[in-house]
Write an enzyme that holds these catalytic residues in place. Structure first.
Site, PDB file in Angstrom:
ATOM      1  CG  ASN A 125     -14.219   6.246  38.082  1.00 54.33           C
ATOM      2  OD1 ASN A 125     -13.723   6.676  37.040  1.00 54.33           O
ATOM      3  ND2 ASN A 125     -13.808   5.119  38.659  1.00 54.33           N
ATOM      4  CE  LYS A 131     -10.527   5.928  39.511  1.00 56.15           C
ATOM      5  NZ  LYS A 131      -9.222   5.399  39.149  1.00 56.15           N
ATOM      6  CE  LYS A 149     -16.115   5.672  27.670  1.00 58.61           C
ATOM      7  NZ  LYS A 149     -15.635   4.792  28.765  1.00 58.61           N
ATOM      8  CG  ASP A 181     -12.165   2.232  40.183  1.00 54.23           C
ATOM      9  OD1 ASP A 181     -11.461   2.592  41.156  1.00 54.23           O
ATOM     10  OD2 ASP A 181     -11.821   2.405  39.004  1.00 54.23           O
ATOM     11  CG  ASP A 199     -14.661   3.667  34.937  1.00 52.21           C
ATOM     12  OD1 ASP A 199     -14.908   2.500  34.570  1.00 52.21           O
ATOM     13  OD2 ASP A 199     -13.529   4.159  34.863  1.00 52.21           O
ATOM     14  CB  SER A 216      -8.500   3.411  29.548  1.00 55.63           C
ATOM     15  OG  SER A 216      -8.685   4.079  30.748  1.00 55.63           O
ATOM     16  CG  PHE A 217     -11.223   1.101  27.038  1.00 55.76           C
ATOM     17  CD1 PHE A 217     -10.025   0.551  27.444  1.00 55.76           C
ATOM     18  CD2 PHE A 217     -12.347   0.890  27.817  1.00 55.76           C
ATOM     19  CE1 PHE A 217      -9.928  -0.178  28.608  1.00 55.76           C
ATOM     20  CE2 PHE A 217     -12.262   0.156  28.995  1.00 55.76           C
ATOM     21  CZ  PHE A 217     -11.048  -0.374  29.398  1.00 55.76           C
ATOM     22  N   GLY A 218     -10.514   4.907  24.366  1.00 62.34           N
ATOM     23  CA  GLY A 218     -10.846   5.701  23.176  1.00 62.34           C
ATOM     24  C   GLY A 218     -11.287   7.105  23.542  1.00 62.34           C
ATOM     25  CB  VAL A 253     -15.298  10.906  25.556  1.00 63.45           C
ATOM     26  CG1 VAL A 253     -16.762  11.198  25.838  1.00 63.45           C
ATOM     27  CG2 VAL A 253     -14.867   9.607  26.245  1.00 63.45           C
ATOM     28  CB  THR A 262      -8.362   3.812  42.758  1.00 64.28           C
ATOM     29  OG1 THR A 262      -8.881   3.518  41.447  1.00 64.28           O
ATOM     30  CG2 THR A 262      -7.317   4.893  42.658  1.00 64.28           C
ATOM     31  CG  LEU A 313     -17.000  15.841  25.603  1.00 65.82           C
ATOM     32  CD1 LEU A 313     -18.197  14.951  25.861  1.00 65.82           C
ATOM     33  CD2 LEU A 313     -17.229  17.241  26.194  1.00 65.82           C
ATOM     34  N   GLY A 314     -12.681  14.236  26.062  1.00 67.66           N
ATOM     35  CA  GLY A 314     -11.587  13.621  26.815  1.00 67.66           C
ATOM     36  C   GLY A 314     -11.075  12.379  26.132  1.00 67.66           C
TER      37      GLY A 314
END
Ligand code: ADP
Length: 454
Positions: free
Chosen positions: A201, A198, A103, A196, A223, A84-86, A88, A245, A80-81
């Site tokens: 997110n 945005k 995830k 955060d 997030d 930043s950490f791994g 999904v 952000t 799916l995407g």
């Protein structure tokens, strides 16, 4: 798709009660392999299928020792995407056929700072249950890996949907902001500040086009890596960490003054502005300029798109983006906002207590609006005929600007600057200066400059 890490061979944690459902173990004592499985206690998913799946999971966990082997209950599908950490993945529960997003995080690659953020996110997600907040179903953890089983949002990021359309209509925006306001009011009521908010997110679980050819989106706030849960007295509940952000960042956050949950409200304003016209309220080609513009907070409705947007919507934006957080509408007040509810017959009174006091101070014996620019603005906001009210010429009083810098661009990237910089709150350092900020040249990049921990 089979996941290779299913070969991990964890055992139950010998040091704590982490095998209990509902507990996330970050057991420091365990040097031996530690198994942690978290089962969500709450869910916003109301289908029969979901409850059946919950029952089965209970059986799975009582009938035998829980383990990463339980991941075999899922068939891993498309990616799916990349986070930043791994990665999904989409995954299907083999027994129920229910689809989830999983995830997968490689702990070593993510690093300890990033893992702290993830653990913070998990611990907050465990405590929430709202139809517009992403549902965390289960967490599997071994010394090497962490798997988060989350509600699947098939339509991807709101940012991508918006980029495809250019911008949303006023009614479409209203529906999105209604859902967002409801989620944020819920969080604030639990003393949780997202910090955060945005477009990147906000995920879209599903969508449909209604009879009026308008898009209806079922959104989910995600997030929670920068989120905090405030504790203690009011002053202890104030935050001073510059994070978030840049284009969505509230003036008081830029200034690293004491700030509260009202920073989320500012971000809702930025989101609403972008949804309506397709571009952020403040854009500049240098960091200093962007922050100066934010701190002045002068909203301009120059794009021709704004001609078809009601004054009521514009005035709501001004309430959301008052530079002084004390005068900014609260999440709870926002839920009663005329534009948001579509109730043009509601009372023509300000809903923000400070705004009410200001109005009373200016004119204690009358309900009539006074004629300063700011009161004119209030009149336009709260008048029953707000939809046709003339656009006020001046926004709220602006505080003197202090300069801070941030470059802006139209990038949709929402990646962390670096795990280290985002994990700063764990340290108790002074605000990191320009060097740290200069690393973040993308408009949608998350910043974290820790000043002090909550
Ligand atoms: P980041 O680490 O950048 O915040 P995530 O790891 O949360 O990003 O997600 C990376 C990508 O995976 C997202 O941009 C999105 O496209 C996809 N994704 C994440 N969570 C979900 C979900 N629950 N449903 C569908 N797609 C998701």
């Amino acid at each position: 798709m089979a996941d290779p890490s299913l070969n991990d061979n964890p055992t139950a944690c010998p040091h704590c009660a982490s095998s209990q459902a509902g507990l996330l173990c970050v057991c420091p004592a365990g040097k031996s392999p530690v198994l942690v499985v978290e089962m969500s206690q709450t869910s916003s998913i109301g289908s029969t299928e979901f409850f059946a799946s919950q029952e089965r999971k209970k059986e799975r966990n009582t009938s035998r020792e829980s383990s990463l082997k339980d991941l075999e209950f899922y068939t891993f599908g498309r990616i799916l995407g990349q986070g930043s950490f791994g990665m999904v993945f989409e995954a299907i529960d083999k027994e129920t056929g229910a689809k989830w997003a999983i995830k997968k995080v490689n702990k070593e690659k993510a690093g300890s700072s990033a893992m702290k953020l993830l653990e913070r996110e998990v611990s907050i997600l465990k405590t929430v249950n709202h139809q517009h907040i992403i549902h965390l179903e289960q967490v599997f953890e071994s010394p090497q890996k962490m798997y988060l089983v989350m509600e699947l949002c098939e339509d991807g990021e709101l940012k991508a949907v918006m980029d495809q359309r250019g911008h949303f209509s006023e009614n479409e925006t209203r529906l999105i902001i209604q859902s967002l306001a409801s989620a944020i009011a819920y969080l604030h009521n639990k003393d949780i500040v997202h910090r955060d908010l945005k477009l990147e997110n906000i995920m879209v679980k599903s969508s449909f086009i209604d009879d009026n050819n308008e898009m209806n989106l079922n959104i989910k706030v995600t997030d929670f890596g920068l989120s905090v849960q405030k504790h203690g007295s009011r002053s202890e509940g104030m935050m001073q960490t510059t994070c978030g952000t840049p284009i969505y960042m509230a003036p008081e956050v830029i200034n690293a003054h004491d700030y509260s949950q009202q920073c989320d409200i500012w971000s809702i304003g930025v989101i609403m502005f972008i949804l309506l016209c397709g571009e952020p309220p403040f854009l500049a080609n240098s960091e200093e300029k962007l922050y100066e513009l934010i701190k002045k907070g002068e909203l301009r409705f120059e794009n021709p798109v704004w001609e078809s947007v009601s004054d009521s919507a514009k005035n709501t934006l001004k309430q959301l983006m008052k530079v002084d957080p004390a005068h900014r509408i609260t999440a709870k007040e926002l839920l009663d906002n005329q534009w948001l509810t579509g109730n043009t017959l509601s009372s023509a009174r300000p809903t923000n207590v400070l705004e009410m006091m200001k109005e009373w101070k200016n004119n204690p014996e009358s309900d009539e609006e006074t004629n300063t620019d700011e009161e004119t603005e209030q009149s336009a906001v709260y008048s029953p005929s707000a939809n046709t009210a003339k656009q006020p010429t001046n926004a709220a009083k602006k505080p003197a600007a202090e300069s801070v810098g941030m470059t802006s661009s139209n990038s949709s990237s929402s990646k962390l600057l670096s795990a280290e910089s985002k994990a700063e709150p764990e340290k108790s350092s002074e605000t990191v200066g320009h060097a740290s900020v200069a690393k973040t040249t993308l408009k949608s990049t998350t910043l974290f400059r820790g000043k002090k921990r909550l």
